[in-house]
Design a protein around this motif. Structure first.
Motif, PDB file in Angstrom:
ATOM      1  N   GLU A   5      -6.905  -8.677   4.932  1.00 17.21           N
ATOM      2  CA  GLU A   5      -7.548  -7.855   3.908  1.00 17.21           C
ATOM      3  C   GLU A   5      -6.943  -6.458   3.905  1.00 17.21           C
ATOM      4  O   GLU A   5      -6.999  -5.745   4.916  1.00 17.21           O
ATOM      5  CB  GLU A   5      -9.061  -7.764   4.158  1.00 17.21           C
ATOM      6  CG  GLU A   5      -9.806  -9.069   3.912  1.00 17.21           C
ATOM      7  CD  GLU A   5     -11.318  -8.899   4.016  1.00 17.21           C
ATOM      8  OE1 GLU A   5     -11.773  -8.287   5.008  1.00 17.21           O
ATOM      9  OE2 GLU A   5     -12.034  -9.359   3.116  1.00 17.21           O
ATOM     10  N   LYS A  53      -0.756  -3.014  12.740  1.00 15.50           N
ATOM     11  CA  LYS A  53      -1.145  -2.559  11.402  1.00 15.50           C
ATOM     12  C   LYS A  53      -1.438  -1.064  11.395  1.00 15.50           C
ATOM     13  O   LYS A  53      -1.809  -0.472  12.421  1.00 15.50           O
ATOM     14  CB  LYS A  53      -2.372  -3.330  10.936  1.00 15.50           C
ATOM     15  CG  LYS A  53      -3.652  -2.987  11.703  1.00 15.50           C
ATOM     16  CD  LYS A  53      -4.827  -3.785  11.180  1.00 15.50           C
ATOM     17  CE  LYS A  53      -6.105  -3.461  11.949  1.00 15.50           C
ATOM     18  NZ  LYS A  53      -6.609  -2.112  11.729  1.00 15.50           N
ATOM     19  N   SER A  57      -7.364  -5.407   7.867  1.00 11.71           N
ATOM     20  CA  SER A  57      -7.866  -6.300   8.913  1.00 11.71           C
ATOM     21  C   SER A  57      -7.143  -7.634   8.907  1.00 11.71           C
ATOM     22  O   SER A  57      -6.640  -8.085   7.880  1.00 11.71           O
ATOM     23  CB  SER A  57      -9.372  -6.524   8.753  1.00 11.71           C
ATOM     24  OG  SER A  57      -9.652  -7.178   7.530  1.00 11.71           O
ATOM     25  N   ILE A  58      -7.091  -8.248  10.102  1.00  8.58           N
ATOM     26  CA  ILE A  58      -6.531  -9.584  10.295  1.00  8.58           C
ATOM     27  C   ILE A  58      -7.616 -10.405  10.977  1.00  8.58           C
ATOM     28  O   ILE A  58      -7.932 -10.178  12.145  1.00  8.58           O
ATOM     29  CB  ILE A  58      -5.275  -9.549  11.184  1.00  8.58           C
ATOM     30  CG1 ILE A  58      -4.237  -8.574  10.631  1.00  8.58           C
ATOM     31  CG2 ILE A  58      -4.681 -10.957  11.333  1.00  8.58           C
ATOM     32  CD1 ILE A  58      -3.145  -8.229  11.628  1.00  8.58           C
ATOM     33  N   LEU A  59      -8.194 -11.356  10.259  1.00  7.00           N
ATOM     34  CA  LEU A  59      -9.268 -12.179  10.802  1.00  7.00           C
ATOM     35  C   LEU A  59      -8.775 -13.612  10.994  1.00  7.00           C
ATOM     36  O   LEU A  59      -8.225 -14.210  10.069  1.00  7.00           O
ATOM     37  CB  LEU A  59     -10.477 -12.174   9.863  1.00  7.00           C
ATOM     38  CG  LEU A  59     -11.121 -10.818   9.574  1.00  7.00           C
ATOM     39  CD1 LEU A  59     -12.233 -10.969   8.547  1.00  7.00           C
ATOM     40  CD2 LEU A  59     -11.662 -10.181  10.845  1.00  7.00           C
ATOM     41  N   GLU A  63     -12.568 -13.759  13.784  1.00  6.35           N
ATOM     42  CA  GLU A  63     -12.358 -12.732  14.812  1.00  6.35           C
ATOM     43  C   GLU A  63     -11.236 -11.791  14.401  1.00  6.35           C
ATOM     44  O   GLU A  63     -10.171 -12.226  13.952  1.00  6.35           O
ATOM     45  CB  GLU A  63     -12.001 -13.394  16.148  1.00  6.35           C
ATOM     46  CG  GLU A  63     -11.761 -12.392  17.271  1.00  6.35           C
ATOM     47  CD  GLU A  63     -11.377 -13.054  18.589  1.00  6.35           C
ATOM     48  OE1 GLU A  63     -11.073 -12.316  19.539  1.00  6.35           O
ATOM     49  OE2 GLU A  63     -11.372 -14.296  18.658  1.00  6.35           O
ATOM     50  N   ASP A  64     -11.448 -10.493  14.581  1.00  6.99           N
ATOM     51  CA  ASP A  64     -10.434  -9.489  14.250  1.00  6.99           C
ATOM     52  C   ASP A  64      -9.350  -9.486  15.330  1.00  6.99           C
ATOM     53  O   ASP A  64      -9.626  -9.274  16.512  1.00  6.99           O
ATOM     54  CB  ASP A  64     -11.094  -8.110  14.157  1.00  6.99           C
ATOM     55  CG  ASP A  64     -10.160  -7.051  13.577  1.00  6.99           C
ATOM     56  OD1 ASP A  64      -8.949  -7.311  13.448  1.00  6.99           O
ATOM     57  OD2 ASP A  64     -10.651  -5.955  13.257  1.00  6.99           O
ATOM     58  N   SER A  66      -6.770  -7.401  15.380  1.00  2.00           N
ATOM     59  CA  SER A  66      -6.028  -6.137  15.311  1.00  2.00           C
ATOM     60  C   SER A  66      -5.652  -5.569  16.667  1.00  2.00           C
ATOM     61  O   SER A  66      -4.586  -4.972  16.830  1.00  2.00           O
ATOM     62  CB  SER A  66      -6.853  -5.098  14.544  1.00  2.00           C
ATOM     63  OG  SER A  66      -7.125  -5.553  13.245  1.00  2.00           O
TER      64      SER A  66
END
Length: 234
Positions: A5, A53, A57-59, A63-64, A66
């Motif tokens: 996102e 990053k 966000s990277i899920l 779960e994140d 990052s």
């Protein structure tokens, strides 16, 4: 399964990704298409923790990721086969494969997965004691994929699997990728051959200058004149 996102990544003053968003659902093959320098490889490297990053966000499975290390990301079920294969050329085929399973503790299942890898790639079984650097380009790509599978990934990330390979070998590699997906592994694919990528994937994202320009079902993108002219040679 995977959701990016508004992901942004900078290399110094250069903005490599700009508010990029995409999703990969369980069981899919999703492809990323774009010109050289569009941000495709940066996207993959950021997912797998090799780049950090700037924002967004990277899920993965909710779960994140990052702040998760790249080694921990592998344990969570993401395996990244990088551009250029990156095998260990002075080690044997079998030693390379053993490194793929290095994070696993389920030794009995690892042995079964070795057998499965050799069934999927019989040429590697024939060359299991051969030094990996002496393999052909196609065999090295097979080794890289097999090594990635031995970490037991839920999501397999492939960066340019056809690069530098003869057309007949490319066809073989892509048949194997389809088989891997059909057996339950979700795949995120970056591929220079846009026609192949669109034909093998369910959905695709067209990336331009670090952001998503177009997205949709691959069969629909294949039929779009502007996509054909830009990426498929007319």
């Amino acid at each position: 399964m995977l959701k990016l996102e508004n992901l942004s990544v900078h290399y110094g003053a250069i903005e490599a990704l700009k508010n990029l968003s995409l999703e990969v659902h369980k069981g899919e093959i999703v492809s990323l298409i774009g010109a050289n320098g569009a941000g495709k490889t940066t996207t993959l490297r950021t997912i797998s923790g090799l780049e950090r990053k700037t924002s967004g966000s990277i899920l993965f499975q909710g779960e994140d990721l990052s702040k998760v290390s790249s080694s921990a990301i592998v344990k969570k079920g993401i395996s990244h086969i990088p551009e250029g294969r990156r095998i260990f050329p002075k080690m044997s085929v079998e030693e390379n494969l053993e490194l793929g399973a290095i994070t696993r503790k389920d030794k009995a299942q690892v042995q079964k997965d070795f057998e499965k890898a050799y069934l999927l790639f019989p040429r590697l079984l024939e060359r299991k004691h051969q030094i990996a650097g002496t393999l052909s380009g196609g065999e090295q790509q097979m080794l890289a994929i097999a090594r990635g599978l031995l970490s037991k990934p839920q999501l397999l990330i492939l960066d340019e699997p056809s690069m530098g390979l003869a057309p007949i070998i490319v066809h073989e590699i892509f048949e194997i990728i389809k088989n891997i997906n059909e057996e339950g592994t979700t795949i995120l694919l970056v591929e220079q051959n846009a026609n192949l990528a669109l034909k093998i994937s369910k959905r695709s994202y067209i990336i331009k200058t670090g952001t998503v320009e177009t997205e949709g079902f691959s069969k629909d993108l294949l039929a779009m004149d502007e996509i054909r002219k830009a990426y498929l040679g007319g």
